[in-house]
Design a protein around this motif. Structure first.
Motif, PDB file in Angstrom:
ATOM      1  N   LEU A 161       0.827  -1.143   0.032  1.00 54.19           N
ATOM      2  CA  LEU A 161       0.034  -0.068   0.129  1.00 54.19           C
ATOM      3  C   LEU A 161       0.869   1.169   0.008  1.00 54.19           C
ATOM      4  N   LEU A 162       1.765   1.315   0.844  1.00 52.90           N
ATOM      5  CA  LEU A 162       2.717   2.426   0.839  1.00 52.90           C
ATOM      6  C   LEU A 162       3.626   2.626  -0.456  1.00 52.90           C
ATOM      7  N   ASN A 163       3.939   1.536  -1.106  1.00 55.73           N
ATOM      8  CA  ASN A 163       4.527   1.644  -2.419  1.00 55.73           C
ATOM      9  C   ASN A 163       3.874   2.248  -3.425  1.00 55.73           C
ATOM     10  N   ASN A 164       2.418   1.786  -3.549  1.00 54.72           N
ATOM     11  CA  ASN A 164       1.506   2.309  -4.441  1.00 54.72           C
ATOM     12  C   ASN A 164       1.436   3.832  -4.172  1.00 54.72           C
ATOM     13  N   ALA A 165       1.298   4.156  -2.904  1.00 52.67           N
ATOM     14  CA  ALA A 165       1.185   5.547  -2.569  1.00 52.67           C
ATOM     15  C   ALA A 165       2.149   6.452  -3.073  1.00 52.67           C
ATOM     16  N   PHE A 166       3.445   6.191  -3.030  1.00 54.09           N
ATOM     17  CA  PHE A 166       4.672   6.649  -3.268  1.00 54.09           C
ATOM     18  C   PHE A 166       4.690   7.045  -4.965  1.00 54.09           C
ATOM     19  N   ARG A 167       4.481   5.586  -5.478  1.00 52.78           N
ATOM     20  CA  ARG A 167       4.424   5.529  -7.021  1.00 52.78           C
ATOM     21  C   ARG A 167       3.667   6.328  -7.688  1.00 52.78           C
ATOM     22  N   HIS A 168       2.388   6.187  -7.168  1.00 53.64           N
ATOM     23  CA  HIS A 168       1.121   6.729  -7.991  1.00 53.64           C
ATOM     24  C   HIS A 168       0.265   7.669  -7.389  1.00 53.64           C
ATOM     25  N   GLY A 169       0.560   8.222  -6.132  1.00 60.83           N
ATOM     26  CA  GLY A 169      -0.122   9.100  -5.372  1.00 60.83           C
ATOM     27  C   GLY A 169       0.382  10.114  -5.337  1.00 60.83           C
ATOM     28  N   LEU A 170       0.120  11.166  -4.186  1.00 61.60           N
ATOM     29  CA  LEU A 170       0.815  12.561  -4.074  1.00 61.60           C
ATOM     30  C   LEU A 170       0.999  12.697  -2.600  1.00 61.60           C
ATOM     31  N   PRO A 171       1.917  13.683  -2.344  1.00 56.07           N
ATOM     32  CA  PRO A 171       2.111  13.793  -0.861  1.00 56.07           C
ATOM     33  C   PRO A 171       0.798  14.698  -0.251  1.00 56.07           C
ATOM     34  N   PRO A 172       0.703  14.757   1.137  1.00 60.67           N
ATOM     35  CA  PRO A 172       1.181  13.955   1.950  1.00 60.67           C
ATOM     36  C   PRO A 172       0.670  12.504   1.905  1.00 60.67           C
ATOM     37  N   VAL A 173       1.795  11.711   2.500  1.00 64.43           N
ATOM     38  CA  VAL A 173       1.156  10.344   2.724  1.00 64.43           C
ATOM     39  C   VAL A 173       1.216   9.952   4.269  1.00 64.43           C
ATOM     40  N   GLU A 174       0.248   9.382   4.550  1.00 64.14           N
ATOM     41  CA  GLU A 174       0.076   8.945   6.123  1.00 64.14           C
ATOM     42  C   GLU A 174      -0.365   7.453   6.068  1.00 64.14           C
ATOM     43  N   LEU A 175       0.335   6.769   7.036  1.00 65.64           N
ATOM     44  CA  LEU A 175      -0.115   5.568   7.313  1.00 65.64           C
ATOM     45  C   LEU A 175      -0.727   5.491   8.618  1.00 65.64           C
ATOM     46  N   ILE A 176      -2.061   4.965   8.651  1.00 65.21           N
ATOM     47  CA  ILE A 176      -2.892   5.144   9.994  1.00 65.21           C
ATOM     48  C   ILE A 176      -3.455   3.860  10.600  1.00 65.21           C
ATOM     49  N   VAL A 177      -3.194   3.845  11.677  1.00 67.60           N
ATOM     50  CA  VAL A 177      -4.064   2.609  12.247  1.00 67.60           C
ATOM     51  C   VAL A 177      -5.022   3.027  13.213  1.00 67.60           C
ATOM     52  N   GLU A 178      -6.198   2.651  13.212  1.00 63.95           N
ATOM     53  CA  GLU A 178      -7.432   2.878  13.883  1.00 63.95           C
ATOM     54  C   GLU A 178      -8.504   1.742  14.346  1.00 63.95           C
ATOM     55  N   ARG A 179      -9.354   2.153  15.232  1.00 60.86           N
ATOM     56  CA  ARG A 179     -10.491   1.280  15.454  1.00 60.86           C
ATOM     57  C   ARG A 179     -11.629   1.874  14.537  1.00 60.86           C
ATOM     58  N   VAL A 180     -12.417   1.221  13.643  1.00 59.48           N
ATOM     59  CA  VAL A 180     -13.546   1.738  13.143  1.00 59.48           C
ATOM     60  C   VAL A 180     -14.965   1.049  13.411  1.00 59.48           C
ATOM     61  N   GLY A 181     -15.746   1.543  13.846  1.00 63.01           N
ATOM     62  CA  GLY A 181     -17.125   0.940  13.814  1.00 63.01           C
ATOM     63  C   GLY A 181     -16.993  -0.093  15.089  1.00 63.01           C
ATOM     64  N   ALA A 182     -17.896  -0.990  15.103  1.00 67.30           N
ATOM     65  CA  ALA A 182     -18.044  -2.016  16.274  1.00 67.30           C
ATOM     66  C   ALA A 182     -17.139  -3.412  15.709  1.00 67.30           C
ATOM     67  N   GLY A 183     -16.134  -3.452  16.380  1.00 69.22           N
ATOM     68  CA  GLY A 183     -15.193  -4.542  15.876  1.00 69.22           C
ATOM     69  C   GLY A 183     -14.342  -4.572  14.743  1.00 69.22           C
ATOM     70  N   VAL A 184     -14.114  -3.537  14.246  1.00 68.75           N
ATOM     71  CA  VAL A 184     -13.259  -3.432  13.044  1.00 68.75           C
ATOM     72  C   VAL A 184     -12.056  -2.569  13.336  1.00 68.75           C
ATOM     73  N   ALA A 185     -10.790  -3.152  12.936  1.00 74.04           N
ATOM     74  CA  ALA A 185      -9.541  -2.665  13.073  1.00 74.04           C
ATOM     75  C   ALA A 185      -9.092  -2.299  11.823  1.00 74.04           C
ATOM     76  N   ARG A 186      -8.516  -1.184  11.501  1.00 72.71           N
ATOM     77  CA  ARG A 186      -7.989  -0.496   9.990  1.00 72.71           C
ATOM     78  C   ARG A 186      -6.468  -0.300   9.840  1.00 72.71           C
TER      79      ARG A 186
END
Length: 177
Positions: free
Chosen positions: A80-105
């Motif tokens: 995912l990071l490689n794709n962001a650097f090759r095809h995306g634009l800055p800024p790039v963030e790597l995010i870990v979070e809890r979302v909704g009930a019982g979901v990690a992302r």
């Protein structure tokens, strides 16, 4: 340019073989997804061109756990990071979070417009791009999707106010489970 493309394809084929083998052979453990993110970012940073690399880690203070294989999840995040650097634009963030009930992302957000709709619908297909190029071997998102499936999760992609976000969503493990 052709040698770079072949090298990238070889790396991704080896990564896919590693992920496939580990899905069949490695027992799942409870892992902290924050650690997976930190390790993936560190590995990418050591390989990246120091002048073009820039990634902000966005990690919560609280534990974000899932059952899984840390090595396979790290490979997915690196793709995912490689794709962001090759095809995306800055800024790039790597995010870990809890979302909704019982979901990690674990998500990667960049300032770009993301994948074309036709590509978003094909996440998980091998060689879904228009072929092997120096920038893409067409396997990165297939590896990410394979890891997500083997962890009883999914891949999501959306364009928001702050850019393109692509994520691996997994069942959250609460403390004591």
């Amino acid at each position: 340019a052709r040698a770079i493309g072949v090298s990238r394809l070889t790396d991704q084929l080896l990564s896919q073989a590693l992920v496939s083998h580990r899905a069949d052979a490695e027992p799942f453990e409870t892992i902290d997804l924050r650690r997976v993110a930190v390790d993936a970012e560190r590995e990418i940073r050591t390989l990246a061109d120091r002048h073009t690399f820039g990634c902000t880690l966005v990690l919560p203070d609280e534990l974000v756990s899932a059952k899984g294989d840390a090595v396979s999840l790290r490979e997915a995040v690196k793709n995912l990071l490689n794709n962001a650097f090759r095809h995306g634009l800055p800024p790039v963030e790597l995010i870990v979070e809890r979302v909704g009930a019982g979901v990690a992302r674990i998500a990667v957000r960049d300032g770009g417009q993301g994948l074309p709709k036709a590509m978003t619908e094909r996440i998980g297909e091998r060689f879904a791009t228009s072929g092997i190029t120096p920038d893409s071997a067409g396997l990165g998102l297939a590896i990410v999707a394979q890891v997500a499936r083997s962890h009883h999760g999914s891949v999501t992609a959306r364009i928001g106010d702050q850019g393109f976000v692509i994520a691996v969503e997994l069942p959250l493990v609460e403390e004591g489970q």
